[in-house]
Motif scaffolding. Sequence first.
Motif, PDB file in Angstrom:
ATOM      1  N   MET A 172       0.825  -1.211   0.000  1.00 59.06           N
ATOM      2  CA  MET A 172       0.000   0.000   0.000  1.00 59.06           C
ATOM      3  C   MET A 172       0.863   1.267   0.000  1.00 59.06           C
ATOM      4  SD  MET A 172      -1.417   0.099   3.954  1.00 59.06           S
ATOM      5  CE  MET A 172      -2.436   1.513   3.597  1.00 59.06           C
ATOM      6  N   ILE A 173       2.079   1.164   0.537  1.00 59.63           N
ATOM      7  CA  ILE A 173       3.029   2.273   0.447  1.00 59.63           C
ATOM      8  C   ILE A 173       3.912   1.980  -0.754  1.00 59.63           C
ATOM      9  CG2 ILE A 173       4.846   3.559   1.619  1.00 59.63           C
ATOM     10  CD1 ILE A 173       2.068   3.807   2.910  1.00 59.63           C
TER      11      ILE A 173
ATOM     12  N   GLU B 143       6.380  -1.180  -0.534  1.00 63.08           N
ATOM     13  CA  GLU B 143       7.185  -1.517  -1.708  1.00 63.08           C
ATOM     14  C   GLU B 143       8.576  -0.940  -1.439  1.00 63.08           C
ATOM     15  OE1 GLU B 143       7.102   0.295  -5.988  1.00 63.08           O
ATOM     16  OE2 GLU B 143       5.405  -1.097  -5.791  1.00 63.08           O
ATOM     17  N   GLU B 144       9.503  -1.778  -1.055  1.00 58.56           N
ATOM     18  CA  GLU B 144      10.760  -1.305  -0.485  1.00 58.56           C
ATOM     19  C   GLU B 144      11.604  -0.506  -1.463  1.00 58.56           C
ATOM     20  OE1 GLU B 144      12.623  -4.702   1.321  1.00 58.56           O
ATOM     21  OE2 GLU B 144      11.310  -4.598   3.067  1.00 58.56           O
ATOM     22  N   GLU B 145      11.622  -0.894  -2.719  1.00 59.14           N
ATOM     23  CA  GLU B 145      12.419  -0.149  -3.690  1.00 59.14           C
ATOM     24  C   GLU B 145      11.890   1.272  -3.855  1.00 59.14           C
ATOM     25  OE1 GLU B 145      15.751   0.114  -6.173  1.00 59.14           O
ATOM     26  OE2 GLU B 145      15.114  -1.434  -4.762  1.00 59.14           O
ATOM     27  N   ALA B 146      10.567   1.418  -3.863  1.00 60.11           N
ATOM     28  CA  ALA B 146       9.965   2.743  -3.978  1.00 60.11           C
ATOM     29  C   ALA B 146      10.300   3.601  -2.759  1.00 60.11           C
ATOM     30  CB  ALA B 146       8.453   2.622  -4.151  1.00 60.11           C
ATOM     31  N   LEU B 147      10.272   2.998  -1.572  1.00 61.74           N
ATOM     32  CA  LEU B 147      10.619   3.751  -0.363  1.00 61.74           C
ATOM     33  C   LEU B 147      12.081   4.161  -0.385  1.00 61.74           C
ATOM     34  CD1 LEU B 147      10.093   4.901   2.420  1.00 61.74           C
ATOM     35  CD2 LEU B 147      10.447   2.600   3.377  1.00 61.74           C
ATOM     36  N   ALA B 148      12.953   3.252  -0.790  1.00 61.46           N
ATOM     37  CA  ALA B 148      14.374   3.588  -0.858  1.00 61.46           C
ATOM     38  C   ALA B 148      14.609   4.770  -1.796  1.00 61.46           C
ATOM     39  CB  ALA B 148      15.173   2.368  -1.312  1.00 61.46           C
ATOM     40  N   ASN B 149      13.909   4.786  -2.930  1.00 60.21           N
ATOM     41  CA  ASN B 149      14.042   5.902  -3.875  1.00 60.21           C
ATOM     42  C   ASN B 149      13.549   7.205  -3.254  1.00 60.21           C
ATOM     43  OD1 ASN B 149      15.054   4.188  -5.844  1.00 60.21           O
ATOM     44  ND2 ASN B 149      13.062   3.825  -6.792  1.00 60.21           N
ATOM     45  N   ALA B 150      12.429   7.134  -2.507  1.00 64.00           N
ATOM     46  CA  ALA B 150      11.871   8.337  -1.880  1.00 64.00           C
ATOM     47  C   ALA B 150      12.794   8.874  -0.795  1.00 64.00           C
ATOM     48  CB  ALA B 150      10.490   8.026  -1.303  1.00 64.00           C
TER      49      ALA B 150
ATOM     50  N   GLN C  93      16.110   8.426  -0.861  1.00 66.71           N
ATOM     51  CA  GLN C  93      17.329   8.891  -1.535  1.00 66.71           C
ATOM     52  C   GLN C  93      17.121  10.239  -2.210  1.00 66.71           C
ATOM     53  OE1 GLN C  93      19.024   5.898  -4.106  1.00 66.71           O
ATOM     54  NE2 GLN C  93      21.065   6.738  -3.828  1.00 66.71           N
ATOM     55  N   ASP C  94      15.934  10.464  -2.789  1.00 68.31           N
ATOM     56  CA  ASP C  94      15.718  11.733  -3.504  1.00 68.31           C
ATOM     57  C   ASP C  94      15.162  12.835  -2.609  1.00 68.31           C
ATOM     58  OD1 ASP C  94      12.932  11.375  -3.251  1.00 68.31           O
ATOM     59  OD2 ASP C  94      12.692  10.560  -5.278  1.00 68.31           O
ATOM     60  N   GLY C  95      14.969  12.537  -1.311  1.00 70.56           N
ATOM     61  CA  GLY C  95      14.540  13.567  -0.377  1.00 70.56           C
ATOM     62  C   GLY C  95      13.045  13.766  -0.279  1.00 70.56           C
ATOM     63  N   THR C  96      12.254  12.918  -0.946  1.00 71.70           N
ATOM     64  CA  THR C  96      10.802  13.012  -0.813  1.00 71.70           C
ATOM     65  C   THR C  96      10.401  12.849   0.653  1.00 71.70           C
ATOM     66  OG1 THR C  96      10.436  12.135  -3.027  1.00 71.70           O
ATOM     67  CG2 THR C  96       8.593  11.981  -1.492  1.00 71.70           C
ATOM     68  N   LEU C  97      11.036  11.891   1.337  1.00 78.10           N
ATOM     69  CA  LEU C  97      10.841  11.705   2.769  1.00 78.10           C
ATOM     70  C   LEU C  97      12.090  12.155   3.511  1.00 78.10           C
ATOM     71  CD1 LEU C  97       9.164   8.195   3.162  1.00 78.10           C
ATOM     72  CD2 LEU C  97       8.081  10.412   2.828  1.00 78.10           C
ATOM     73  N   ARG C  98      11.878  12.699   4.704  1.00 77.41           N
ATOM     74  CA  ARG C  98      13.012  13.088   5.540  1.00 77.41           C
ATOM     75  C   ARG C  98      13.755  11.842   6.018  1.00 77.41           C
ATOM     76  NH1 ARG C  98      14.837  17.004   9.330  1.00 77.41           N
ATOM     77  NH2 ARG C  98      15.692  16.055  11.213  1.00 77.41           N
ATOM     78  N   CYS C  99      12.998  10.880   6.527  1.00 81.20           N
ATOM     79  CA  CYS C  99      13.611   9.658   7.030  1.00 81.20           C
ATOM     80  C   CYS C  99      12.547   8.590   7.220  1.00 81.20           C
ATOM     81  CB  CYS C  99      14.354   9.904   8.348  1.00 81.20           C
ATOM     82  SG  CYS C  99      13.285  10.474   9.677  1.00 81.20           S
TER      83      CYS C  99
END
Length: 314
Positions: free
Chosen positions: A212-213, A237-244, A246-252
């Motif tokens: 769902m994420i 979806e771990e790859e999508a989270l890792a990308n977010a 890495q690109d700063g979409t999420l703080r942490c």
Amino acid sequence: MNDRQSIIITGSDLAQEACDLLQGYQLIYAGRQPDEAHLIALCQQHNPLAIIVRYGKITARIMDAAPALRVIAKHGSGIDVIDQHAAAQRDIQVLAAVGANAAAVAEHTWALILACAKSVVTLDGRMRAGYWDKAQHKSIELEGRTLGLIGLGAIGSRVAKAGAAFGMQVIAYDPWAKQLPEGCEAVELEALLRRADVVSLHCPLTEQNRAMINSATLAQFKPGAMLINTARGGLIEEEALANALQDGTLRCAALDSFAQEPLTAPHRWQQLDNVILSPHIGGVSDTSYVKMGCGAARNVLSVLQPGRIAATLP
């Protein structure tokens, strides 16, 4: 004692209090991280009446190797590791120790939220490397910010109450919640993702909410938000989270569960300095270990010896 009076535990230990409840049964320990082949062999050898699930998955093949099997009890609350459809087809009850680890998981959730907001791990590493970052560091203050909870069961409700105590605005998405903690606002998922500074997952894993994420939902997050997962790795979806990350979409982010466990190394998570990791231990504490073991034992007895259950209650 014959093999039809056996209970298999998919782990290397069980709280003594739980063992006492199961007195009279032969307890067979499968060891740490037992695989399907090992569990099948144990079932064929001992033909257990019950399985208490600490680690690993219980598949249809394992059930078929134990014709006497009547109940599968989870040492905790997450029964997604058990093939529930296969169990229903074989008239095997699947039971969870609901709420037994709620306090432990809620506390670990807040440990991770605070570690993210206050940069605990990063600052500790910098100090050990000889740096003194007081002049340039600013942590995140949680008071006045928004905590978004996906799932409001026993754990999510505890996290909500603590959020209110921190002075946060608490919002939650849970279509099945019968009541909300005081001060908690019910919202739809899209609204939660747009508004929350901290998003914390507290729902069981189902086929409907798996991943769902993902890249689409992560794009809806408030810029600079934090994501905490002490529920199930399959929700993300771990790859999508890792990308977010890495690109700063999420703080942490802070993760206590993963799609594949144990986590393989090397892994991309190890290359990201804005993710905090723990090895799915949120629900494991000195107290919850006993509560989960006793809850699972009582669930077993509720099927095998229903008349005995009343005598085991506190």
